[in-house]
Write an enzyme that holds these catalytic residues in place. Sequence first.
Site, PDB file in Angstrom:
ATOM      1  N   GLU A   1       0.853  -1.204   0.000  1.00  0.00           N
ATOM      2  CA  GLU A   1       0.000   0.000   0.000  1.00  0.00           C
ATOM      3  C   GLU A   1       0.877   1.237   0.000  1.00  0.00           C
ATOM      4  OE1 GLU A   1      -1.996  -0.056   3.750  1.00  0.00           O
ATOM      5  OE2 GLU A   1      -2.798  -2.071   3.468  1.00  0.00           O
TER       6      GLU A   1
ATOM      7  N   LYS B   1       2.447   4.558   1.242  1.00  0.00           N
ATOM      8  CA  LYS B   1       2.564   5.111   2.584  1.00  0.00           C
ATOM      9  C   LYS B   1       2.185   6.586   2.490  1.00  0.00           C
ATOM     10  CE  LYS B   1       5.480   5.313   6.650  1.00  0.00           C
ATOM     11  NZ  LYS B   1       5.362   6.718   6.982  1.00  0.00           N
TER      12      LYS B   1
ATOM     13  N   ASP C   1       1.574  10.319   3.418  1.00  0.00           N
ATOM     14  CA  ASP C   1       2.302  11.214   4.304  1.00  0.00           C
ATOM     15  C   ASP C   1       1.333  12.204   4.948  1.00  0.00           C
ATOM     16  OD1 ASP C   1       4.430  12.226   5.594  1.00  0.00           O
ATOM     17  OD2 ASP C   1       5.320  13.221   3.849  1.00  0.00           O
TER      18      ASP C   1
ATOM     19  N   TYR D   1      -6.674   2.176   6.312  1.00  0.00           N
ATOM     20  CA  TYR D   1      -5.734   1.092   5.994  1.00  0.00           C
ATOM     21  C   TYR D   1      -5.530   0.072   7.115  1.00  0.00           C
ATOM     22  CZ  TYR D   1      -2.562   4.516   8.205  1.00  0.00           C
ATOM     23  OH  TYR D   1      -2.002   5.413   9.051  1.00  0.00           O
TER      24      TYR D   1
ATOM     25  N   LYS E   1      10.878   2.907   1.954  1.00  0.00           N
ATOM     26  CA  LYS E   1      10.901   4.341   1.658  1.00  0.00           C
ATOM     27  C   LYS E   1      11.448   4.614   0.259  1.00  0.00           C
ATOM     28  CE  LYS E   1       9.617   6.056   5.689  1.00  0.00           C
ATOM     29  NZ  LYS E   1      10.277   7.231   6.166  1.00  0.00           N
TER      30      LYS E   1
ATOM     31  N   CYS F   1      38.015  24.294  24.011  1.00  0.00           N
ATOM     32  CA  CYS F   1      36.558  24.413  23.957  1.00  0.00           C
ATOM     33  C   CYS F   1      36.204  25.813  23.456  1.00  0.00           C
ATOM     34  CB  CYS F   1      35.971  24.175  25.346  1.00  0.00           C
ATOM     35  SG  CYS F   1      34.205  24.538  25.433  1.00  0.00           S
TER      36      CYS F   1
ATOM     37  N   CYS G   1      34.504  27.754  26.628  1.00  0.00           N
ATOM     38  CA  CYS G   1      35.189  28.125  27.870  1.00  0.00           C
ATOM     39  C   CYS G   1      36.713  28.142  27.722  1.00  0.00           C
ATOM     40  CB  CYS G   1      34.787  27.184  29.002  1.00  0.00           C
ATOM     41  SG  CYS G   1      35.502  25.540  28.817  1.00  0.00           S
TER      42      CYS G   1
ATOM     43  N   CYS H   1      35.419  18.814  25.875  1.00  0.00           N
ATOM     44  CA  CYS H   1      35.863  19.897  26.739  1.00  0.00           C
ATOM     45  C   CYS H   1      36.179  19.283  28.100  1.00  0.00           C
ATOM     46  CB  CYS H   1      34.747  20.922  26.862  1.00  0.00           C
ATOM     47  SG  CYS H   1      34.976  22.040  28.240  1.00  0.00           S
TER      48      CYS H   1
ATOM     49  N   CYS I   1      32.466  24.457  32.561  1.00  0.00           N
ATOM     50  CA  CYS I   1      32.235  24.972  31.204  1.00  0.00           C
ATOM     51  C   CYS I   1      30.780  25.417  31.089  1.00  0.00           C
ATOM     52  CB  CYS I   1      32.525  23.887  30.170  1.00  0.00           C
ATOM     53  SG  CYS I   1      31.937  24.317  28.512  1.00  0.00           S
TER      54      CYS I   1
HETATM   55  S1  IVH Z   1      -0.004   0.758   8.890  1.00  0.00           S
HETATM   56  C1  IVH Z   1       0.786  -1.269  12.601  1.00  0.00           C
HETATM   57  N1  IVH Z   1      -0.362   1.654   6.453  1.00  0.00           N
HETATM   58  O1  IVH Z   1       2.853   5.588   8.677  1.00  0.00           O
HETATM   59  C2  IVH Z   1       1.042  -0.423  11.454  1.00  0.00           C
HETATM   60  N2  IVH Z   1       0.564   3.138   8.066  1.00  0.00           N
HETATM   61  O2  IVH Z   1       5.328   5.017  10.174  1.00  0.00           O
HETATM   62  C3  IVH Z   1       0.230   0.794  11.483  1.00  0.00           C
HETATM   63  N3  IVH Z   1       0.984   5.379   7.235  1.00  0.00           N
HETATM   64  O3  IVH Z   1       1.569   5.719  11.917  1.00  0.00           O
HETATM   65  C4  IVH Z   1       0.384   1.640  10.331  1.00  0.00           C
HETATM   66  N4  IVH Z   1       0.275   5.037   5.196  1.00  0.00           N
HETATM   67  O4  IVH Z   1       0.539   7.251  10.126  1.00  0.00           O
HETATM   68  C5  IVH Z   1       0.079   1.943   7.698  1.00  0.00           C
HETATM   69  N5  IVH Z   1      -0.788   2.321   4.279  1.00  0.00           N
HETATM   70  C6  IVH Z   1      -0.350   2.604   5.513  1.00  0.00           C
HETATM   71  C7  IVH Z   1       0.140   3.880   5.864  1.00  0.00           C
HETATM   72  C8  IVH Z   1       0.590   4.096   7.157  1.00  0.00           C
HETATM   73  C9  IVH Z   1       0.778   5.915   6.047  1.00  0.00           C
HETATM   74  C10 IVH Z   1       1.580   6.086   8.394  1.00  0.00           C
HETATM   75  C11 IVH Z   1       0.803   5.966   9.665  1.00  0.00           C
HETATM   76  C12 IVH Z   1       1.723   5.287  10.625  1.00  0.00           C
HETATM   77  C13 IVH Z   1       3.046   5.628  10.056  1.00  0.00           C
HETATM   78  C14 IVH Z   1       4.068   4.624  10.475  1.00  0.00           C
END
Ligand code: IVH
Length: 714
Positions: free
Chosen positions: A126, A128, A130, A237, A325, A430, A433, A448, A454
Amino acid sequence: MADTADIEGLSVEDAAEEVSRLSAEIRGHDEAYHRRDDPTITDAEYDGLKQRLRALEAAHPELIAQDSPTQTVGAAPAEGFEKVRHRVPMLSLGNAFDDTDARDFEARIRRFLNLGAEDPVALVAEPKIDGLSLALRYEDGRLLEAATRGDGTEGENVTANARTIDTIPERLTGTVPEVLEVRGEVYMSHDDFAAMNAAQAAKGGKVFANPRNAAAGSLRQLDSRITAERPLKFFAYSWGAVSALPADTQSGVLDFFREAGLTVSPAAKAVSGIEEALHHYRAIEAERATLGYDIDGVVYKVDRLDWQRRLGARASQPRWAVAHKFPAERAQTVLDAIDIQVGRTGALTPTARLRPVTVGGVVVSNATLHNEDYVAGRGADGQPIRDGRDLRIGDTVTVYRAGDVIPKVIDVDLSRRPKGATPWAMPDRCPICDAPAVREAGEAVRRCSNGLTCPAQAVERLKHFVSRGAMDIEGLGTKQVEAFWTLDWVREPADIFTLRSRFGPDGSALKRLSSLEGWGERSADNLFAAIDARRSVPLHRLLFALGIRHVGETTAKLMARSYGSWSVLREAMSAAAAAVDDPDNEHRQHLLAIDGVGAVLADAVITFFADAQDMAAVDRLLKHVTPEDEVATVAADSPVAGKTVVFTGKLEKMSRDEAKARAESLGAKVAGSVSAKTDLLVAGPGAGSKLKKAEALGIETLDEDGWLDLIGDA
Ligand code: IVH
């Protein structure tokens, strides 16, 4: 990836020092981000700090404090909203930065579940999103409550605001469980963000740095009419408390969400395993620019919910999910200066001042340079970094930032080096100091040598002393500590408690301070009240506040519970200090027996109590502050709560990791070796010396089935 190549070569002391510095820094950013929706660094920088901390902790597990930012999520809720306790904690996700990390994720799952190399591990991939996570509690299909994540355990009640969001239905459709807590992400699209910021600017309102801050700032309005004007959206999600799950796979639950009238990202896809997931990652990455909202990676989740349950979570991160990421962005800029920062323990850290440059949409102007070797192009182990190229003022450097990495100076363009540029040298005094700054053999950090004399160290220690997890003196923040220091009013913790008496009963001199920024008419009264409220504090707060190296909040709590009172602790530590020649002395051993206390930490504590200057300052403080005794909490209600268990031999029904995780979730402590403190040995086939030793010590021994019977898992 964050540069973690130097970590292996770090001494334990250096690693410990950096762990404690990074933890404090991350906590500060958590505050800024979660409570004030006003981060001072980019997400990338933040993730980079966390990633480095995680890498340090992975290399030195003995340094993991239970309150480490890697073990907790976010920050406690802001004032103003009612608090909501999450019945099921809201977790965060571990990161994968490349394909190898992602494949490792699948391999870990196989190992944990004892699967064969060919067994498929179906996943859901899925995007992620933001934004910020939100939990929606539905009962009989009606929306009852909406809560932000907060610190993962307790969030804010933003129900009225959530009701203004179009994609959050008031009523779910179709047959739904009696209780269903839907979790997902609130976000703002790029177009909506641009339009809203333009409108805000036109009327002189707050302009947000990015869509995520805009979404957070809009959702956390105390007046829901303001939220209603903000173009927020929601993707579902995940879930928290449910009376009955509507499906037995992640993908099944997403389908159910859609049928119930919620919005699920159209880019979520069920895949057969990690290779197909990686394929989908690339497809999403290609679409990223035209998606219309910010995503910072792809989340992979184990599809089978029974497997999700077995996999469970480690600290605040589920083992069944990972965030892959998107990769780094880079840009060239000029290194204008290298400044030195002096920390609480005297470490001198070179910091790059960069000509501001936009890297992936975020302006970067600072980067840490860690230590003098790093500037010189050497890793801690003496290995060259940047192929050994050093950094000089005026150099054109390449700055790198991933969705996850602190801006880092990864390279330097020697062809553009200004004529006459000379190698940079770390000062040997330092900068604050002027005391000699000493680099001990085997250490990468120069410190230091002036200790609390200090000003930089003393001020940093004072800031720590008054901070939230420590003495938590409201109204005495960073700015005030610095101002009081400059005015010569507060030079050490004890001075805080004599402020009122030194300035007359009404603190008249303090009241004149109203010229100080953020210092109002009533501030002096409020400050005195806040100080008085801390004349008696739980022992653990005092212990943490003292700023003993490596002692985090959790360690302070464990120590406080173990010793019970200041006088017992003090006596034991003095005895340990007197017996330094014998590392096995009972006082040091007692300290080491506390869960989470390793040798580095124990020795730091003993050193602190052996230091005459530190102890004199503590004595002056204790004339005004009374540490309250603490009692150990009663163990949870399970047959193995509080017991020390050792697993040995082969386990057949589950992996060692799964057995350990289960035991810990029942309140047991899992140890690696058998000693007189072991309560129970679980021995599978092939058990050898540990079994013999346990028998010799008369320790109760069970086989795997006996263990499962005992804990009720048979
Ligand atoms: S699952 C137990 N699915 O990412 C796992 N999180 O770094 C719960 N987020 O707190 C999160 N898209 O705010 C999940 N498709 C997705 C997501 C997602 C964004 C965010 C969410 C979470 C954070 C974790």
